[in-house]
Design an enzyme around this catalytic site. Structure first.
Site, PDB file in Angstrom:
ATOM      1  N   GLU A   6       0.810  -1.219   0.000  1.00  0.00           N
ATOM      2  CA  GLU A   6       0.000   0.000   0.000  1.00  0.00           C
ATOM      3  C   GLU A   6       0.848   1.276   0.000  1.00  0.00           C
ATOM      4  O   GLU A   6       0.742   2.091   0.906  1.00  0.00           O
ATOM      5  CB  GLU A   6      -0.925  -0.005   1.235  1.00  0.00           C
ATOM      6  CG  GLU A   6      -1.860  -1.198   1.241  1.00  0.00           C
ATOM      7  CD  GLU A   6      -2.762  -1.267   2.476  1.00  0.00           C
ATOM      8  OE1 GLU A   6      -3.936  -1.634   2.314  1.00  0.00           O
ATOM      9  OE2 GLU A   6      -2.295  -0.967   3.598  1.00  0.00           O
TER      10      GLU A   6
ATOM     11  N   TRP B 208      -1.116 -11.521   0.654  1.00  0.00           N
ATOM     12  CA  TRP B 208      -2.261 -11.110   1.481  1.00  0.00           C
ATOM     13  C   TRP B 208      -3.478 -10.730   0.652  1.00  0.00           C
ATOM     14  O   TRP B 208      -4.600 -10.874   1.093  1.00  0.00           O
ATOM     15  CB  TRP B 208      -1.861  -9.961   2.417  1.00  0.00           C
ATOM     16  CG  TRP B 208      -1.648  -8.623   1.771  1.00  0.00           C
ATOM     17  CD1 TRP B 208      -0.552  -8.217   1.065  1.00  0.00           C
ATOM     18  CD2 TRP B 208      -2.549  -7.507   1.782  1.00  0.00           C
ATOM     19  NE1 TRP B 208      -0.701  -6.915   0.639  1.00  0.00           N
ATOM     20  CE2 TRP B 208      -1.924  -6.459   1.079  1.00  0.00           C
ATOM     21  CE3 TRP B 208      -3.818  -7.284   2.324  1.00  0.00           C
ATOM     22  CZ2 TRP B 208      -2.530  -5.204   0.884  1.00  0.00           C
ATOM     23  CZ3 TRP B 208      -4.414  -6.043   2.145  1.00  0.00           C
ATOM     24  CH2 TRP B 208      -3.781  -5.024   1.431  1.00  0.00           C
TER      25      TRP B 208
ATOM     26  N   GLU C  88      -6.363  -1.830  14.364  1.00  0.00           N
ATOM     27  CA  GLU C  88      -7.141  -0.578  14.353  1.00  0.00           C
ATOM     28  C   GLU C  88      -8.315  -0.640  15.325  1.00  0.00           C
ATOM     29  O   GLU C  88      -8.601   0.321  16.041  1.00  0.00           O
ATOM     30  CB  GLU C  88      -7.698  -0.296  12.942  1.00  0.00           C
ATOM     31  CG  GLU C  88      -6.667   0.153  11.925  1.00  0.00           C
ATOM     32  CD  GLU C  88      -6.094  -1.003  11.125  1.00  0.00           C
ATOM     33  OE1 GLU C  88      -6.138  -2.165  11.628  1.00  0.00           O
ATOM     34  OE2 GLU C  88      -5.588  -0.766  10.009  1.00  0.00           O
TER      35      GLU C  88
HETATM   36  C1  ACM Z   1      -1.859  -5.368   4.561  1.00  0.00           C
HETATM   37  O1  ACM Z   1      -2.880  -5.875   5.060  1.00  0.00           O
HETATM   38  N1  ACM Z   1      -1.863  -4.090   4.226  1.00  0.00           N
HETATM   39  C2  ACM Z   1      -0.675  -6.148   4.314  1.00  0.00           C
END
Ligand code: ACM
Ligand code: ZN
Length: 534
Positions: A326, A392, A469
């Site tokens: 990301e 992932w 989170e």
């Molecule tokens: C991820 O869940 N951004 C690796």
């Protein structure tokens, strides 16, 4: 006549079958590869005497840490006569068996655990202690022979300590849970936009500034609501060493993750010169993905190499996780340095710039005798020559990497993201989203059908990720990992055959979890494979 015949057959089967437990599975999780029952019982004594004729520092740490046995005590003493548990050493590498293979032979008079390695012996002790825990009340364990080894060498659990911080004691408890279910890898997510959590002596601002934020998101993401509480924490290098040692005593490797080039806001807030704009920014309060990423300039590489030079000696792990996921390219597109670098190096675009970034870091890490592993985005723009990939975004990244003969750890969101819901979102605490019930985890096969036989060997194993989170405290950590990590443990051991049988064994294990006051999700085990709550 037919009736008489079948009666006789049944009668003679009953006579020939060893009397006890022959039809019943042991309550072990993960279930061993092979269990053969024999007649008779080993009577559980009040004091087990163990002959420590092999060095066995690690012996009883997991189960004694938890005080699981009610009455039995285990006395470790070198040269103990009439010991009830002894250890045998198997000749190495016989019949190509795994290094962590072990056998347990339970006779009426003694128990023998044999292995060729410390890992194997540790697995054997773990299994035996589970058995003692389960059979203590009855006072006897059925005689049997167990022969066992894991299917996968990477049996991992990840923990994000950036979004919410967990203390050294909580991390140790997490490691104990991993050890109980025979995981051997702890992926420690130490840096992210919302906090830098590892002391780096050369860059003190990383923890003076980067470890603290002036508020956090509260409630659902869509509420876009924040508190204004200063939040943070970090681990000193001494604490890191303490955790690594604690894990090693349980045969668990700690793989640290230092995120780059994205998820770098906390680092850039500490040292703004590391970004493309040079602007002072704040440690993030919001969850998500952010445009402020490391700028691939010489100062940044010097910084990252200095950071890694302090990180690597703390972790004996073969792999260092460098993130790689990301990473928005907006700032790189606007940055004169980045654009010049693309031209100068003859790169096609920003994806190739990311690949250039990772390859440069890989060279440094390799030169220090270690390897890198990164999220599957590191495939974009070309994989670094020796990198392993953590898949992932589904299994496609893992498949592509294995086809390129790179090692892979499978961690697809659908099966392995334990920040997902495991029950009806209407009645559950807020979670990230998604739906991953224990049964869903149990159905996972880390080796994709698509791979050819000679590519399958690149799948090292799998791991579950616990992004924090929406995980505010350690009780919630327990709620999200139990029972799903138990299901995953059996996937990784390669004995996940029948979910209904697992469910029965889970009910017995739940008593142990109750005794330990683990805050496990009581409904996950009953939830269907497919999401009924859409
Ligand atoms: C991820 O869940 N951004 C690796
Ligand atoms: Zn730049």
């Amino acid at each position: 006549m037919n009736f008489l015949k079948s009666f006789l057959i049944l009668f003679s089967v009953a006579l020939c079958t060893p009397k006890f437990y022959a039809q019943e599975k042991l309550p072990l999780i993960p279930y061993p590869q092979k269990v053969d029952f024999n007649e008779g019982f080993f009577k559980i004594p009040k004091d087990f005497k163990v002959n420590l004729d092999l060095p066995l520092r690690e012996a009883n740490k997991i189960f004694f840490a938890f005080n699981l046995f009610n009455k039995s005590k285990i006395i470790f003493k070198k040269g103990t006569k009439n010991s009830q548990i002894s250890f045998g050493l198997l000749p190495p590498k016989l019949e190509n068996r795994a290094k962590d293979y072990y056998e347990i032979k339970i006779y009426q008079s003694e128990i023998i655990i044999s292995s060729e390695s410390e890992e194997g012996r540790f697995n054997g002790i773990n299994t035996l202690f589970q058995l003692i825990n389960f059979y203590e009340k009855e006072g006897k364990i059925p005689c049997m022979e167990i022969t066992d080894s894991p299917k996968f060498q990477w049996r991992g659990m990840h923990l994000d300590v950036a979004r919410h911080f967990f203390t050294v004691d909580e991390v140790k408890k997490y490691i104990d849970y991993l050890a109980m279910y025979k995981f051997n890898t702890f992926h420690w997510h130490l840096t992210d936009d919302q906090g830098w959590r590892i002391e780096i002596k050369k860059y003190p601002k990383l923890t003076e500034i980067g470890a603290w934020r002036n508020g956090s998101m509260v409630g659902k993401y869509s509420d876009n609501t924040f508190d204004d509480k200063r939040y943070g924490g970090f681990y000193t290098q001494e604490q890191i060493k303490e955790v690594v040692k604690y894990a090693a005593e349980r045969h668990i490797t700690v793989v640290p993750e230092i995120e780059m080039p994205g998820h770098a806001v906390a680092a850039i807030a500490s040292y703004p010169e590391l970004g493309c704009t040079g602007k002072q920014i704040e440690v993030e309060k919001k969850w998500g993905v952010f445009e402020d990423v490391f700028c691939p300039k010489p100062e940044t590489f010097t910084f990252l190499e200095n950071v890694l030079a302090e990180v690597m000696p703390l972790f004996p792990s073969e792999y260092i996780h460098i993130g790689g996921d990301e990473c928005p390219k907006e700032n790189w597109k606007k940055c004169a340095h980045c654009q010049n670098l693309i031209k100068e190096k003859g790169l096609k675009d920003e994806h190739e710039l990311q690949s250039y970034f990772i390859q440069k870091i890989e060279k440094f890490v390799n030169a220090h005798g270690k390897k890198i592993i990164g999220w599957d985005e590191i495939l974009e723009g070309g994989l670094a020559p020796n990198a392993a990939v953590m898949s992932w975004r589904g299994t496609e990244g893992g498949i592509a990497a294995a086809q390129q003969k790179h090692f892979v750890v499978m961690s697809p969101g659908e099966f392995c993201y334990f920040d997902h819901y495991q029950n009806n979102p209407a009645t559950e605490p807020i979670a990230f989203g998604g739906y991953t019930s224990a049964e869903k985890v149990y159905s996972f096969n880390p080796i994709p059908e698509k791979l050819k036989d000679d590519e399958k060997k690149y799948i090292l194993g799998a791991q579950a990720n616990l992004w924090s989170e929406y995980i505010l405290d350690f009780k919630q950590v327990e709620y999200m990992i139990f029972p799903r990590m138990m299901a995953l443990s059996e996937v990784l051991w390669g004995t996940n055959n029948d979910f209904n049988d697992f469910k029965l064994r889970f009910q017995k294990n739940a008593k142990t979890l109750d005794k330990l006051k683990v805050n496990y999700n009581k409904e996950s085990i009953n939830q269907p494979l497919k999401n009924p709550y859409k």
